[in-house]
Design a protein around this motif. Structure first.
Motif, PDB file in Angstrom:
ATOM      1  N   LYS A  65       0.819  -1.211   0.000  1.00  0.00           N
ATOM      2  CA  LYS A  65       0.000   0.000   0.000  1.00  0.00           C
ATOM      3  C   LYS A  65       0.854   1.263   0.000  1.00  0.00           C
ATOM      4  O   LYS A  65       0.444   2.301  -0.488  1.00  0.00           O
ATOM      5  CB  LYS A  65      -0.936   0.011   1.207  1.00  0.00           C
ATOM      6  N   ALA A  66       2.055   1.167   0.570  1.00  0.00           N
ATOM      7  CA  ALA A  66       2.951   2.324   0.609  1.00  0.00           C
ATOM      8  C   ALA A  66       3.615   2.568  -0.741  1.00  0.00           C
ATOM      9  O   ALA A  66       4.297   3.559  -0.934  1.00  0.00           O
ATOM     10  CB  ALA A  66       4.004   2.132   1.692  1.00  0.00           C
ATOM     11  N   GLY A  67       3.419   1.656  -1.686  1.00  0.00           N
ATOM     12  CA  GLY A  67       3.996   1.818  -3.015  1.00  0.00           C
ATOM     13  C   GLY A  67       5.462   1.421  -3.088  1.00  0.00           C
ATOM     14  O   GLY A  67       6.166   1.791  -4.021  1.00  0.00           O
ATOM     15  N   PHE A  68       5.942   0.654  -2.106  1.00  0.00           N
ATOM     16  CA  PHE A  68       7.341   0.232  -2.096  1.00  0.00           C
ATOM     17  C   PHE A  68       7.629  -0.686  -3.274  1.00  0.00           C
ATOM     18  O   PHE A  68       6.889  -1.616  -3.545  1.00  0.00           O
ATOM     19  CB  PHE A  68       7.666  -0.487  -0.790  1.00  0.00           C
ATOM     20  N   ASP A  69       8.696  -0.395  -3.986  1.00  0.00           N
ATOM     21  CA  ASP A  69       9.122  -1.226  -5.104  1.00  0.00           C
ATOM     22  C   ASP A  69      10.582  -1.602  -4.860  1.00  0.00           C
ATOM     23  O   ASP A  69      11.455  -0.729  -4.876  1.00  0.00           O
ATOM     24  CB  ASP A  69       8.986  -0.469  -6.424  1.00  0.00           C
ATOM     25  N   PRO A  70      10.879  -2.888  -4.605  1.00  0.00           N
ATOM     26  CA  PRO A  70      12.237  -3.287  -4.259  1.00  0.00           C
ATOM     27  C   PRO A  70      13.283  -2.941  -5.305  1.00  0.00           C
ATOM     28  O   PRO A  70      14.454  -2.854  -4.985  1.00  0.00           O
ATOM     29  CB  PRO A  70      12.150  -4.802  -4.061  1.00  0.00           C
ATOM     30  N   LYS A  71      12.894  -2.706  -6.548  1.00  0.00           N
ATOM     31  CA  LYS A  71      13.897  -2.379  -7.559  1.00  0.00           C
ATOM     32  C   LYS A  71      14.598  -1.051  -7.267  1.00  0.00           C
ATOM     33  O   LYS A  71      15.678  -0.791  -7.773  1.00  0.00           O
ATOM     34  CB  LYS A  71      13.273  -2.375  -8.964  1.00  0.00           C
ATOM     35  N   TYR A  72      13.981  -0.219  -6.420  1.00  0.00           N
ATOM     36  CA  TYR A  72      14.594   1.054  -6.076  1.00  0.00           C
ATOM     37  C   TYR A  72      15.508   0.961  -4.868  1.00  0.00           C
ATOM     38  O   TYR A  72      16.171   1.922  -4.507  1.00  0.00           O
ATOM     39  CB  TYR A  72      13.523   2.120  -5.832  1.00  0.00           C
ATOM     40  N   ARG A  73      15.527  -0.168  -4.206  1.00  0.00           N
ATOM     41  CA  ARG A  73      16.396  -0.387  -3.053  1.00  0.00           C
ATOM     42  C   ARG A  73      17.096  -1.732  -3.208  1.00  0.00           C
ATOM     43  O   ARG A  73      16.713  -2.712  -2.580  1.00  0.00           O
ATOM     44  CB  ARG A  73      15.599  -0.385  -1.745  1.00  0.00           C
ATOM     45  N   PRO A  74      18.129  -1.777  -4.037  1.00  0.00           N
ATOM     46  CA  PRO A  74      18.804  -3.064  -4.191  1.00  0.00           C
ATOM     47  C   PRO A  74      19.413  -3.523  -2.874  1.00  0.00           C
ATOM     48  O   PRO A  74      19.821  -2.709  -2.050  1.00  0.00           O
ATOM     49  CB  PRO A  74      19.893  -2.770  -5.225  1.00  0.00           C
ATOM     50  N   SER A  75      19.443  -4.810  -2.688  1.00  0.00           N
ATOM     51  CA  SER A  75      20.016  -5.393  -1.476  1.00  0.00           C
ATOM     52  C   SER A  75      21.285  -6.123  -1.869  1.00  0.00           C
ATOM     53  O   SER A  75      21.241  -7.104  -2.597  1.00  0.00           O
ATOM     54  CB  SER A  75      19.016  -6.350  -0.834  1.00  0.00           C
ATOM     55  N   VAL A  76      22.404  -5.612  -1.402  1.00  0.00           N
ATOM     56  CA  VAL A  76      23.707  -6.156  -1.767  1.00  0.00           C
ATOM     57  C   VAL A  76      24.310  -6.866  -0.569  1.00  0.00           C
ATOM     58  O   VAL A  76      24.415  -6.288   0.512  1.00  0.00           O
ATOM     59  CB  VAL A  76      24.652  -5.023  -2.232  1.00  0.00           C
ATOM     60  N   VAL A  77      24.696  -8.111  -0.768  1.00  0.00           N
ATOM     61  CA  VAL A  77      25.321  -8.881   0.305  1.00  0.00           C
ATOM     62  C   VAL A  77      26.832  -8.847   0.096  1.00  0.00           C
ATOM     63  O   VAL A  77      27.344  -9.407  -0.859  1.00  0.00           O
ATOM     64  CB  VAL A  77      24.814 -10.343   0.318  1.00  0.00           C
ATOM     65  N   SER A  78      27.506  -8.122   0.985  1.00  0.00           N
ATOM     66  CA  SER A  78      28.967  -8.059   0.949  1.00  0.00           C
ATOM     67  C   SER A  78      29.457  -7.654   2.334  1.00  0.00           C
ATOM     68  O   SER A  78      28.655  -7.416   3.236  1.00  0.00           O
ATOM     69  CB  SER A  78      29.437  -7.047  -0.100  1.00  0.00           C
ATOM     70  N   ASP A  79      30.767  -7.559   2.475  1.00  0.00           N
ATOM     71  CA  ASP A  79      31.325  -7.161   3.770  1.00  0.00           C
ATOM     72  C   ASP A  79      31.250  -5.654   3.989  1.00  0.00           C
ATOM     73  O   ASP A  79      31.509  -5.178   5.084  1.00  0.00           O
ATOM     74  CB  ASP A  79      32.778  -7.618   3.892  1.00  0.00           C
ATOM     75  N   SER A  80      30.888  -4.896   2.951  1.00  0.00           N
ATOM     76  CA  SER A  80      30.859  -3.445   3.106  1.00  0.00           C
ATOM     77  C   SER A  80      29.504  -2.809   2.803  1.00  0.00           C
ATOM     78  O   SER A  80      29.307  -1.637   3.099  1.00  0.00           O
ATOM     79  CB  SER A  80      31.922  -2.808   2.202  1.00  0.00           C
ATOM     80  N   ASP A  81      28.589  -3.563   2.206  1.00  0.00           N
ATOM     81  CA  ASP A  81      27.278  -3.016   1.852  1.00  0.00           C
ATOM     82  C   ASP A  81      26.199  -3.491   2.816  1.00  0.00           C
ATOM     83  O   ASP A  81      26.338  -4.521   3.471  1.00  0.00           O
ATOM     84  CB  ASP A  81      26.894  -3.431   0.422  1.00  0.00           C
ATOM     85  N   LEU A  82      25.108  -2.747   2.849  1.00  0.00           N
ATOM     86  CA  LEU A  82      23.978  -3.081   3.702  1.00  0.00           C
ATOM     87  C   LEU A  82      22.931  -3.849   2.898  1.00  0.00           C
ATOM     88  O   LEU A  82      22.422  -3.351   1.897  1.00  0.00           O
ATOM     89  CB  LEU A  82      23.357  -1.801   4.275  1.00  0.00           C
ATOM     90  N   SER A  83      22.629  -5.051   3.323  1.00  0.00           N
ATOM     91  CA  SER A  83      21.547  -5.812   2.709  1.00  0.00           C
ATOM     92  C   SER A  83      20.302  -5.609   3.553  1.00  0.00           C
ATOM     93  O   SER A  83      20.373  -5.148   4.687  1.00  0.00           O
ATOM     94  CB  SER A  83      21.899  -7.300   2.615  1.00  0.00           C
ATOM     95  N   TRP A  84      19.149  -5.950   3.001  1.00  0.00           N
ATOM     96  CA  TRP A  84      17.889  -5.780   3.731  1.00  0.00           C
ATOM     97  C   TRP A  84      16.944  -6.917   3.402  1.00  0.00           C
ATOM     98  O   TRP A  84      17.070  -7.587   2.380  1.00  0.00           O
ATOM     99  CB  TRP A  84      17.223  -4.440   3.403  1.00  0.00           C
ATOM    100  N   SER A  85      15.996  -7.126   4.280  1.00  0.00           N
ATOM    101  CA  SER A  85      14.861  -8.015   4.037  1.00  0.00           C
ATOM    102  C   SER A  85      13.728  -7.514   4.917  1.00  0.00           C
ATOM    103  O   SER A  85      13.939  -6.672   5.794  1.00  0.00           O
ATOM    104  CB  SER A  85      15.209  -9.472   4.362  1.00  0.00           C
ATOM    105  N   SER A  86      12.536  -7.995   4.657  1.00  0.00           N
ATOM    106  CA  SER A  86      11.416  -7.602   5.512  1.00  0.00           C
ATOM    107  C   SER A  86      10.654  -8.843   5.952  1.00  0.00           C
ATOM    108  O   SER A  86      10.635  -9.858   5.268  1.00  0.00           O
ATOM    109  CB  SER A  86      10.489  -6.613   4.799  1.00  0.00           C
ATOM    110  N   LEU A  87      10.067  -8.727   7.144  1.00  0.00           N
ATOM    111  CA  LEU A  87       9.219  -9.772   7.702  1.00  0.00           C
ATOM    112  C   LEU A  87       7.813  -9.195   7.771  1.00  0.00           C
ATOM    113  O   LEU A  87       7.567  -8.237   8.491  1.00  0.00           O
ATOM    114  CB  LEU A  87       9.672 -10.159   9.106  1.00  0.00           C
ATOM    115  N   THR A  88       6.911  -9.758   7.004  1.00  0.00           N
ATOM    116  CA  THR A  88       5.524  -9.313   7.028  1.00  0.00           C
ATOM    117  C   THR A  88       4.737 -10.290   7.885  1.00  0.00           C
ATOM    118  O   THR A  88       4.711 -11.484   7.603  1.00  0.00           O
ATOM    119  CB  THR A  88       4.942  -9.246   5.606  1.00  0.00           C
TER     120      THR A  88
END
Length: 125
Positions: free
Chosen positions: A27-50
């Motif tokens: 409903k908030a219009g969130f589109d994951p393509k605008y927030r890439p999730s990068v798994v590395s030792d220097s980048d921040l990855s994300w996930s959500s629990l609904t």
């Protein structure tokens, strides 16, 4: 999103887990393509629990008995008629949150939708 941006700036956070209610992200219009999730030792990855309403809420005034009659009978308001309500235990949410941190690459960029059970009024009493 501001909390996520602050987590990125911290440079010590490696995986950000957002807790959301069903459909709130959509409903908030969130589109994951605008927030890439990068798994590395220097980048921040994300996930959500609904999640769904918590089973533990049945003990609160929000979902629990709203009134008690003189004869001791508790009266529940259950606005679903003969329908069902998806619910989840807080322990289940904790399990999947912990799982998200231990399995960062597998859950990165994903929304994990958690339901423990789908209950009727009779199931809750």
């Amino acid at each position: 999103m501001r909390i996520f941006e602050l987590a990125q700036q911290a440079k010590t956070v490696r995986h950000y887990v957002w807790s959301s209610l069903d459909y709130a992200v959509k409903k908030a219009g969130f589109d994951p393509k605008y927030r890439p999730s990068v798994v590395s030792d220097s980048d921040l990855s994300w996930s959500s629990l609904t999640s769904e309403p918590y089973m533990e809420m049945l003990k609160s005034s929000l979902w629990g008995p709203l009134t008690r009659r003189a004869d001791g009978t508790h009266v529940f308001a259950f606005p679903t008629g003969q329908g069902r309500v998806p619910m989840v235990s807080l322990k289940d949410i904790g399990f999947f949150a912990r799982c998200s941190f231990y399995n960062r690459a597998e859950v990165s960029g994903k929304d994990l939708e958690i339901t423990g059970d789908v209950v009727t009024l009779e199931d809750t009493v």
